[in-house]
Design a protein around this motif. Structure first.
Motif, PDB file in Angstrom:
ATOM      1  N   GLU A   1      39.130  50.135  38.961  1.00 48.94           N
ATOM      2  CA  GLU A   1      38.173  50.407  40.034  1.00 48.94           C
ATOM      3  C   GLU A   1      37.342  49.176  40.394  1.00 48.94           C
ATOM      4  O   GLU A   1      37.135  48.876  41.572  1.00 48.94           O
ATOM      5  N   GLU A   2      36.873  48.441  39.390  1.00 48.97           N
ATOM      6  CA  GLU A   2      36.086  47.224  39.643  1.00 48.97           C
ATOM      7  C   GLU A   2      36.910  46.158  40.346  1.00 48.97           C
ATOM      8  O   GLU A   2      36.426  45.481  41.255  1.00 48.97           O
ATOM      9  N   GLU A   3      38.156  46.015  39.919  1.00 46.68           N
ATOM     10  CA  GLU A   3      39.038  45.024  40.540  1.00 46.68           C
ATOM     11  C   GLU A   3      39.334  45.384  41.993  1.00 46.68           C
ATOM     12  O   GLU A   3      39.427  44.494  42.841  1.00 46.68           O
ATOM     13  N   ILE A   4      39.481  46.652  42.271  1.00 45.81           N
ATOM     14  CA  ILE A   4      39.736  47.094  43.647  1.00 45.81           C
ATOM     15  C   ILE A   4      38.553  46.736  44.535  1.00 45.81           C
ATOM     16  O   ILE A   4      38.726  46.209  45.649  1.00 45.81           O
ATOM     17  N   ILE A   5      37.348  46.972  44.055  1.00 53.18           N
ATOM     18  CA  ILE A   5      36.143  46.643  44.822  1.00 53.18           C
ATOM     19  C   ILE A   5      36.063  45.134  45.038  1.00 53.18           C
ATOM     20  O   ILE A   5      35.789  44.665  46.150  1.00 53.18           O
ATOM     21  N   SER A   6      36.322  44.363  43.996  1.00 53.62           N
ATOM     22  CA  SER A   6      36.295  42.903  44.114  1.00 53.62           C
ATOM     23  C   SER A   6      37.349  42.406  45.089  1.00 53.62           C
ATOM     24  O   SER A   6      37.091  41.517  45.904  1.00 53.62           O
ATOM     25  N   LYS A   7      38.542  42.993  45.020  1.00 58.27           N
ATOM     26  CA  LYS A   7      39.616  42.581  45.922  1.00 58.27           C
ATOM     27  C   LYS A   7      39.253  42.878  47.370  1.00 58.27           C
ATOM     28  O   LYS A   7      39.513  42.065  48.261  1.00 58.27           O
TER      29      LYS A   7
END
Length: 56
Positions: free
Chosen positions: A31-37
């Protein structure tokens, strides 16, 4: 362009490419990586637009 802009722009491009390679490898983003991406994708789009305008 100024040196700080060039450095930041290159860092964003590199991060964008890294996310693309991770996704293409089949790894799921958390989830965090998706937001960062999503944030990197927006910045990448702006950089590409700026660079396209500079070429014209």
């Amino acid at each position: 362009m100024s040196v700080p802009y060039t450095y930041i722009a290159q860092d964003i491009k590199d991060t964008h490419d890294l996310y693309e390679r991770v996704i293409n490898s089949g790894r799921k983003l958390d989830e965090e990586e998706i937001i960062s991406k999503e944030k990197i994708d927006k910045l990448y789009k702006v950089i590409m637009e700026i660079e396209a305008q500079e070429k014209t």
